[in-house]
Write a protein that holds these residues in place. Structure first.
Motif, short mmCIF file in Angstrom:
data_model
loop_
_atom_site.label_atom_id
_atom_site.label_comp_id
_atom_site.label_asym_id
_atom_site.label_seq_id
_atom_site.Cartn_x
_atom_site.Cartn_y
_atom_site.Cartn_z
N HIS A 160 0.83 -1.21 0.00
CA HIS A 160 0.00 0.00 0.00
C HIS A 160 0.86 1.26 0.00
O HIS A 160 0.43 2.31 0.46
CB HIS A 160 -0.94 0.02 1.22
CG HIS A 160 -1.65 -1.29 1.41
ND1 HIS A 160 -2.71 -1.67 0.64
CD2 HIS A 160 -1.42 -2.33 2.27
CE1 HIS A 160 -3.12 -2.88 1.02
NE2 HIS A 160 -2.34 -3.31 1.98
N ARG A 194 2.88 2.12 1.96
CA ARG A 194 2.93 2.68 3.31
C ARG A 194 3.68 1.80 4.29
O ARG A 194 4.35 2.30 5.18
CB ARG A 194 1.50 2.88 3.85
CG ARG A 194 0.79 4.08 3.29
CD ARG A 194 -0.64 4.11 3.81
NE ARG A 194 -0.69 4.33 5.24
CZ ARG A 194 -1.78 4.19 5.96
NH1 ARG A 194 -2.91 3.81 5.38
NH2 ARG A 194 -1.77 4.40 7.26
N PHE A 195 3.49 0.47 4.14
CA PHE A 195 4.00 -0.42 5.19
C PHE A 195 4.97 -1.46 4.62
O PHE A 195 4.88 -1.83 3.46
CB PHE A 195 2.84 -1.14 5.89
CG PHE A 195 1.96 -0.22 6.67
CD1 PHE A 195 2.45 0.49 7.76
CD2 PHE A 195 0.62 -0.06 6.32
CE1 PHE A 195 1.63 1.35 8.47
CE2 PHE A 195 -0.20 0.79 7.03
CZ PHE A 195 0.30 1.49 8.11
N GLN A 254 1.98 -6.63 5.34
CA GLN A 254 0.52 -6.54 5.30
C GLN A 254 -0.03 -6.81 6.70
O GLN A 254 0.33 -7.80 7.33
CB GLN A 254 -0.06 -7.58 4.32
CG GLN A 254 -1.58 -7.63 4.31
CD GLN A 254 -2.22 -6.31 3.85
OE1 GLN A 254 -1.86 -5.77 2.81
NE2 GLN A 254 -3.14 -5.77 4.65
N LYS A 255 -0.91 -5.92 7.13
CA LYS A 255 -1.48 -6.03 8.47
C LYS A 255 -2.86 -6.67 8.44
O LYS A 255 -3.60 -6.53 7.48
CB LYS A 255 -1.66 -4.63 9.09
CG LYS A 255 -0.39 -3.89 9.38
CD LYS A 255 -0.75 -2.47 9.85
CE LYS A 255 0.49 -1.62 9.98
NZ LYS A 255 1.38 -2.01 11.06
N LEU A 256 -3.19 -7.30 9.55
CA LEU A 256 -4.56 -7.72 9.83
C LEU A 256 -4.84 -7.31 11.28
O LEU A 256 -4.04 -7.65 12.18
CB LEU A 256 -4.70 -9.23 9.66
CG LEU A 256 -6.08 -9.83 9.97
CD1 LEU A 256 -7.09 -9.45 8.89
CD2 LEU A 256 -5.99 -11.36 10.04
N TYR A 316 1.73 -11.64 -3.46
CA TYR A 316 0.32 -12.06 -3.45
C TYR A 316 0.06 -13.08 -2.36
O TYR A 316 -1.00 -13.09 -1.73
CB TYR A 316 -0.05 -12.64 -4.82
CG TYR A 316 -1.53 -12.59 -5.09
CD1 TYR A 316 -2.09 -11.49 -5.72
CD2 TYR A 316 -2.36 -13.63 -4.71
CE1 TYR A 316 -3.45 -11.41 -5.96
CE2 TYR A 316 -3.72 -13.57 -4.94
CZ TYR A 316 -4.26 -12.46 -5.57
OH TYR A 316 -5.61 -12.40 -5.79
N ILE A 358 -0.94 -11.68 0.97
CA ILE A 358 -2.33 -11.23 1.06
C ILE A 358 -3.25 -12.44 1.27
O ILE A 358 -4.17 -12.42 2.09
CB ILE A 358 -2.72 -10.50 -0.23
CG1 ILE A 358 -1.82 -9.30 -0.48
CG2 ILE A 358 -4.20 -10.12 -0.20
CD1 ILE A 358 -2.23 -8.04 0.19
N ILE A 364 -13.86 -1.18 3.44
CA ILE A 364 -13.76 -1.71 2.08
C ILE A 364 -15.16 -2.08 1.62
O ILE A 364 -15.88 -2.79 2.34
CB ILE A 364 -12.85 -2.95 2.04
CG1 ILE A 364 -11.43 -2.61 2.51
CG2 ILE A 364 -12.84 -3.58 0.65
CD1 ILE A 364 -10.63 -1.76 1.56
N ALA A 413 -5.08 -1.22 4.23
CA ALA A 413 -3.68 -1.29 4.67
C ALA A 413 -3.56 -1.51 6.17
O ALA A 413 -2.65 -2.20 6.63
CB ALA A 413 -2.95 -0.01 4.28
N THR A 463 -6.15 -2.57 8.47
CA THR A 463 -6.91 -3.63 9.12
C THR A 463 -6.86 -4.95 8.36
O THR A 463 -7.25 -5.98 8.90
CB THR A 463 -8.40 -3.25 9.24
OG1 THR A 463 -8.94 -3.13 7.92
CG2 THR A 463 -8.57 -1.96 10.01
N GLY A 464 -6.42 -4.92 7.11
CA GLY A 464 -6.47 -6.14 6.31
C GLY A 464 -7.86 -6.51 5.85
O GLY A 464 -8.08 -7.59 5.34
N GLU A 465 -8.81 -5.57 6.03
CA GLU A 465 -10.16 -5.86 5.54
C GLU A 465 -10.14 -6.08 4.04
O GLU A 465 -9.45 -5.37 3.31
CB GLU A 465 -11.10 -4.70 5.87
CG GLU A 465 -12.52 -4.94 5.37
CD GLU A 465 -13.49 -3.82 5.73
OE1 GLU A 465 -13.07 -2.88 6.42
OE2 GLU A 465 -14.66 -3.92 5.33
#
Lengths: 166, 583, 273, 347
Positions: free
Chosen positions: B173, B175-176, B179-181, B340, B343, B496, D174, D176-178
């Protein structure tokens, strides 16, 4: 470098080819004579997909010089069926869904054919030993073993030409 | 041996079908057993030339000079290709769908970044001549420092592996560095857990090892077109990649394939097609480029290794209340498809379980090894190994049978997943029940009565919780690696847009057909979901009953905008292999 | 480019090997042709020997001679060589065994060369017609010690005495993959018994050093003993003497050292696993 | 020395297709003048059975016998775009595209038959054996062959269809990963029984027992192929395979099938799989995709079984004899776990 003439029987027919001195039988069969059943898998003698019968015995065509095959009887998976009639091994490979990508199948059929020519009623361990030089990455081997055991002793088993002479 | 259990979910199926569900013979089987199946290499061409590449012997080196003069003069050599001969010598596979930056050359330019990286290509009349000419290529290398460990690669000052991503991570993104969750408040839940278990897992790299190695044959057709016999797992993927690299319009390439000697993910990378087409373009002859087995084994791009740290909060009654995952994909020297996988892995977490607080940080790190790529189970296989061994540990810590532990924590229809979409069409519970029955692994009567259809989505199970966010791992700001929470997203927040319906359209006579989606429809309407009492595992006959009953778990209230320092609850048990001995 | 020459006699082949440093004898092809296919061998002459002596088996009597071109398949088809069948079957799959030769196995790099391990435990002699030891029979151990530094050699045959009791000859290959896998290690043991005691014990290992080696410590520990638990224990304690195993794709040096005594003990105890 | 038996399990799910969508598949179907159909694709059959799965889906939807459908793939000049055979997407994505194409072709077929029979196309059904007849009146029938001939030579109709299936690409948040990942998930639970040699660290997989939920099974023999071969691959990943045996140290990489370890035919583990079918709402006839997931549960199930047998956790794959031996030494010997159940309920 001058080409060298070589003659041998291929699947019951007399064939001739002009080869390079260090040319492998695999290349001669595939590129020279158009028999694409034997495959290139490693060129190292470790996967078995190039296996052919020479005078009835399984050999790795990727490690065999064509010039050493003068006058030999060579058989590949292309010659197993008698016209539309499948060899019992071929029929049982179908019945047992013993192929997925199919790339190892000609080699598997070839070593199985050599086994049954010599030993029409092999044990499971003998079947396993017979295919042990052939890699299959798809099936987990069990369907192949089952198919060979089912073909053993089948009526209508045709021996390889080399196997008949052996 | 395969057995069908038609009784389960029978009311969701119409089994009155003609050929679907029948074990009919494969269309390709007769060809397979007669040796008539044609793979990419089973095509004869007059005047076929053979291409071999000279590969880097170093994991990291600067190329001082390349001398191909002797090789070009060698018997049978038609052409020697170098980096400058490749029209578009920088690509990334997923550029076809607009994901990531071009980072990988077809032939190395002035540096090599892994052992085995192609530097020079030789096209000769025979394979033997190409192999002999390879020995005549003189390349002067200046070896440079290399890094092979994913976590070492991410440390400041590590050798730069990939100049396009010079900090050795894929950028998410913009930015990071990962990848965050984020779902709920993991830190707070861990602090209130009876036990916290943290362990490190390492998945090995894996070679796809199809019996057919990667390869292709490209030949000039009429009208300036080229026919390409390809082993590709994605025909248009390979076509698009080759067209981009050799700078040809896509309709000048005619790709033929579809019959492949095993792939398992190892034939997605278009390893040979671009250079084979380029070879056919520059020689006007058919050119065959096939990896030999040693090349396939060492340089044919493996499944990347993954390192995974899992930290779980567990209650004594067996409920999982928090899970944090930090993982590192080893991409090797270039991105290929690893970006990929991260993700896909993120969407998969925390596995097929409902856990109220979940967070993950999935990194893609570059190291000086052969670039990794997709493989059967891409993004999932490794994390499933880690998750399920961790589940075994958790069951033991909770003094529960592993099957009962899965049944207790399994996700069900209607449960909210951490990526903020509700689960549907689930069946984990039924799989556990059936496998236990066939394996003669006793489970409790109450366990046998559980169902994926009921009990899910009830209460907090169906809600998006208030979620603590952070800005850790901002690109170019190493000091943010360990920074704290920044804000809390209120419960129910979604940013989203929900997915559109699948597009499924046929048309004729220029008129769009009704945009009907032939959804499978249940034969009978499903019963309204019941709300049974929450599952309580029965005391297992083969487990000692735990002593003191713990207080029931209460989901934490929405925390303040800035989370207070978390306190370890008195009496909590902590296990850790993260900083433990190295195996 | 490579050329191929066909030699009707061993003498002709020996002459070429002596005079041409780029001449390579082609046995079954399992080693040399791989080098050709992978481009390691691109110049020189491949020698193909068609002399029937090269593939002759003399196994009728007490002294056995195997031509260097004898294949593993030929050994397996010969009932007089039944005591060697386990060792011959340890080489590759059936197709490889129809090609791989006794002579070629002498040159196979660790962890390959398991048949040579069996020959070493039989005190075999190597008949060399060109190169190191030319014109005489060289003890196999000496031949192996000189293998890496002695340059091209033309081995024509191996000779050894038939074990008086085939049941006293043991061979075991430990591999990760069954039934065809390359060696973690292999062990051959000839344990002749006389009056309940072992005499002239020979034990050899594969993959425990750069070439097959004799297990001198084990031989000493067993010599003159009866094959009982005490002797086996002493043999296990002496098992690692002289070992210099490699770390490779199959196993680490540590693992090979760790399990060699276990497998030796099992072989000596007649344990089937 | 001793051989210790142990039992472990794992349960997993698996997403079908490219996770974020954005991965279209297209199909074209047309008929010869005698009613034999060709399905033209650019999908790849790498052994998983794409050709036969496509053929069965097309035949079912067209309502014609399987013998009357041939799948031609892959040729970029004739087969329309498809993303590829990976991510377990073939059956699901391409299957849906084929359904759309086949429905359109079937629509023309029935219109042509209606014209010949002088009835309404909406009243016609196919019998799957090559005939089209009026619903409830089998005698008012015409063969597919005669219909196709009439369409081609009398009516001037193209019995053909085209189809695409696309799950629109999802964005990813970015912070939350939603995201909107796949909605179709397959499920599995697998039990592994192993025996561990405590002196050599060698593991023998004695048997495996599993249950898989795969949505609609399109072809059970081919599902069996995938699951049996996949379990073998899982066993291979768990115990044998790695191109870097001393990872992250890159030395000693295997160069051939002798050095790259995979179980041989002498190590086949008896395997029983039970298949459950909970149809996927957006799958072709409810189908999901068994291709990739079938190795996944085997890895942890074997790891957990090894722990149950001897008390050694190997958290770094593959679980080599060396790692088990080192674990046993670190633990001071074998520490077996509880016995779990009795002999399996299958032979």
């Amino acid at each position: 470098m001058a080409k060298i003439p070589v003659q041998f029987r291929l699947n019951g027919s007399d064939r001739a080819a002009f080869v390079d001195a260090p040319e492998t039988l695999l290349n001669t069969l595939r590129r020279g004579l158009g028999d694409f059943a034997p495959k290139y898998g490693c060129g190292q003698g470790a996967c078995g997909v190039c296996t052919v019968l020479i005078d009835g015995e399984p050999h790795l065509s990727c490690l065999t010089l064509s010039v050493a095959c003068e006058g030999k009887r060579i058989e590949t998976a292309s010659g197993m069926a008698d016209g539309p009639d499948l060899h019992p091994l071929q029929a049982q490979f179908m019945e047992h869904f013993a192929a997925q990508c199919g790339f190892c199948t000609p080699g598997m059929l070839t070593v199985a054919r050599a086994l049954l020519d010599r030993n029409p009623n092999p044990t499971r361990d003998e079947v396993i030993e017979a295919i042990s030089g052939n890699i299959c990455r798809c099936t987990g081997y069990e369907p192949i073993v089952a198919a060979i055991l089912a073909a053993a002793g089948s009526p209508g088993m045709r021996r390889s030409e080399g196997g008949r002479h052996a | 041996m395969l057995e069908m259990r038609k009784d389960l979910f029978a009311d969701e199926r119409d089994d009155n079908l003609n050929v679907i569900g029948k074990g009919l013979q494969r269309q390709d089987m007769p060809g397979h057993v007669t040796g008539l199946t044609r793979y990419f290499d089973d095509h004869a061409f007059e005047g076929l030339l053979h291409l071999k590449v000279v590969r880097s012997p170093h994991a990291s080196a600067r190329i001082r000079s390349i001398d191909v003069a002797a090789a070009a003069r060698a018997p049978g050599v038609r052409r020697v290709l170098r980096a400058a001969d490749v029209p578009v010598n920088r690509n990334t596979l997923l550029s076809l769908i607009g994901f990531g930056k071009d980072d990988e050359p077809s032939l190395a330019v002035d540096k090599v970044h892994y052992k085995g990286e192609p530097v020079v290509a030789i096209i000769a009349d025979s394979e033997a001549q190409a192999l002999a000419a390879k020995k005549l290529v003189r390349i002067d290398y200046e070896p440079m420092p290399a890094v092979f460990d994913v976590e070492e690669a991410l440390k400041p000052g590590a050798p730069v592996v990939n100049e396009t991503y010079s900090a050795n991570y894929f950028e998410y993104h913009e930015r990071f560095d990962h990848q965050k969750l984020r779902f709920g408040d993991v830190e707070r839940a861990l602090a209130s857990a009876d036990m916290v278990l943290e362990h490190r897992y390492q998945m090995s790299p894996i070679e796809h090892a199809p019996t057919e190695t990667n390869g292709s044959i490209a030949a000039p057709e009429q009208n300036g077109r080229f026919v390409v016999h390809s082993c590709a797992q994605g025909l248009f993927f390979a076509l698009g990649t080759a067209a981009k690299i050799v700078a040809l319009e896509s309709n000048r390439l005619h790709f033929i394939g579809g019959t492949v000697g095993g792939g398992f993910g190892g034939k997605v990378d278009s390893l040979t097609e671009p250079l084979a087409v380029l070879g056919a373009m520059v020689t006007g002859k058919p050119v065959r480029f096939v990896l030999d087995r040693e090349e396939e084994m060492l340089y044919g791009s493996p499944r990347g290794a993954e390192r995974i740290y899992i930290k779980d909060g567990l209650m004594r009654d067996g409920r999982l209340i928090a899970r944090h995952i930090r993982s590192y994909f080893d991409a090797g020297a270039y991105t290929r498809l690893s970006s990929y996988a991260a993700i896909k892995c993120t969407a998969h977490l925390p596995g097929p379980y409902w856990i109220p607080n979940v967070a993950s940080d999935v990194h893609v790190a570059y190291t000086n090894r052969c670039p990794s790529t997709a493989m059967r189970g891409f993004g999932i296989t490794a994390v499933d190994f880690a998750l399920e061994v961790q589940m075994d540990r958790l069951a033991e810590a909770a003094q529960m049978d592993p099957m009962e532990f899965r049944l207790l924590n399994a996700y069900r229809d209607g449960d909210m997943k951490p990526h903020r979409r509700k689960a549907s069409n689930t069946a984990l519970i039924e799989c556990v029940q059936v496998a236990a029955e066939k394996a003669n692994w006793p489970i409790s009567e109450q366990g046998k009565r559980q169902s994926s259809l009921t009990g899910g989505g009830v209460g907090e199970r169906g809600q998006i919780p208030a979620t603590v966010l952070d800005a850790r791992g901002q690109i170019g700001r190493p000091e943010t690696r360990n920074s704290g929470p920044t804000q809390t997203l209120p419960a129910g927040s979604s940013r989203i847009a929900p997915s559109k319906q699948p597009v499924m359209e046929g048309a004729r006579d220029g008129r769009a057909a009704p945009a009907q989606v032939p959804r499978y429809e249940a034969a009978r309407p499903a019963a309204a979901p019941l709300s049974p009492p929450p599952y309580q595992p029965a005391p297992s006959p083969y487990q000692p009953v735990t002593g003191q009953q713990p207080p029931p778990y209460q989901p934490p209230p929405a925390p303040p905008a800035t989370a207070a320092p978390v306190q370890t609850q008195h009496g909590a048990v902590r296990f850790s292999s993260v900083f433990g001995r190295r195996r | 480019m490579l050329d191929v020459r066909h030699c009707a006699t061993l003498a002709e082949a020996a002459g070429i090997v002596s005079g041409d440093r780029q001449a390579v004898l082609l046995g079954g092809g399992t080693l040399v042709m791989r080098d050709v296919n992978e481009g390691r061998l691109t110049e020189g002459t491949l020698l193909r020997v068609t002399d029937p002596v090269f593939r002759r088996i003399e196994a009728g009597g007490g002294r056995i001679e195997l031509g260097a071109g004898v294949t593993m398949g030929m050994i397996l088809a010969n009932r007089d060589l039944a005591f060697l069948h386990a060792a011959a079957r340890a080489i590759g799959g059936p197709a490889v065994r129809n090609m791989a030769s006794v002579g070629g196995n002498l040159f196979a790099a660790s962890p390959y060369g398991d048949f040579t391990v069996a020959l070493l435990a039989l005190d075999a002699q190597v008949v060399v017609q060109a190169g190191f030891g030319s014109g005489r029979a060289v003890p196999l151990e000496e031949f192996l010690a000189a293998r890496e530094r002695s340059g091209p050699a033309l081995v024509t045959a191996v000779q050894f005495s038939r074990p008086s009791n085939p049941g006293e000859f043991h061979f075991r290959k430990i591999s990760r993959v069954r039934p065809k896998g390359i060696s973690v290690l292999s062990i051959a043991a000839h344990l002749p018994q006389s009056g309940g005691r072992m005499a002239q014990v020979r034990v050899a290992y594969g993959a425990m050093a750069p070439t097959p080696i004799r297990a001198r410590g084990v031989e000493r520990a067993l010599e003159g003993k009866s094959l009982d638990a005490g002797a086996i224990q002493m043999a296990k304690q002496a098992a690692l003497e002289g070992c210099r195993p490699a770390t490779d794709a199959i196993a680490s040096e540590w693992y090979r050292r760790e399990v060699l005594p276990v497998h030796l003990g099992r072989l000596l105890a007649g344990d089937g696993r | 020395m001793a051989r210790h038996e142990g039992r472990g399990m794992a349960s997993v799910n698996y997403p079908i297709g490219m996770n974020l969508g954005g991965d279209p598949s297209q199909a074209l179907i047309h008929s010869n003048p005698d009613g034999k159909f060709t399905v033209a694709l650019s999908a790849i059959d790498l052994g998983q059975g794409m050709k036969q799965v496509s053929r069965q889906i097309a035949a079912e939807t067209l309502g014609v016998p399987i013998e009357d459908v041939h799948v031609d793939t892959a040729d970029s000049d004739t087969g329309p775009h498809d993303m590829g055979s990976f991510a377990s997407r073939g059956t699901h994505r391409m299957g849906n595209a084929i359904i759309v194409a086949a429905r359109e072709a079937r629509g023309v077929l029935l219109e042509a038959a209606a014209e010949e029979l002088e009835v309404d196309a909406g009243d016609l059904v196919t019998d799957g054996r090559g005939n089209i007849h009026v619903r409830g009146a089998p005698s008012r029938a015409i063969t597919v062959k005669a219909t196709a001939q009439a369409a081609q030579f009398k009516q001037g109709k193209t019995i053909a269809g085209r189809g695409i299936f696309l799950i629109p690409l999802s964005a990813v948040d970015a912070e939350t990963g939603e995201m909107n990942p796949n909605t179709a998930f397959a499920h599995a639970c697998l039990v592994a029984d192993v025996a561990v040699d405590d002196e050599t660290g060698e593991v023998e997989v004695l048997r495996m027992t599993s249950a898989y939920e795969l949505g609609r099974v399109i072809n059970p023999r081919m599902v069996e192929q995938q699951l049996v071969g996949g379990a073998w691959m899982g066993m291979s990943h768990a115990l044998y395979e790695t191109p870097e045996p001393y990872y992250p140290n890159p030395e000693h990489g295997p160069r051939d099938f002798n050095e790259y370890l995979m179980p041989g035919p002498g190590e086949i583990a008896p395997y029983h799989v039970t298949v459950l079918e909970r149809p996927a709402p957006d799958g072709p006839y409810g189908g999901k995709g068994p291709g990739e997931m079938c190795a996944n549960p085997v890895l942890p199930a074997i790891a957990n079984a090894v722990y149950n047998a001897v008390g050694v956790r190997v958290d770094e794959l593959p679980i080599t004899p060396e790692k088990i031996l080192r674990g046993l030494q670190a633990n001071g010997g074998v520490k077996p776990g509880p016995r779990r159940g009795g002999p399996v309920n299958w032979r």
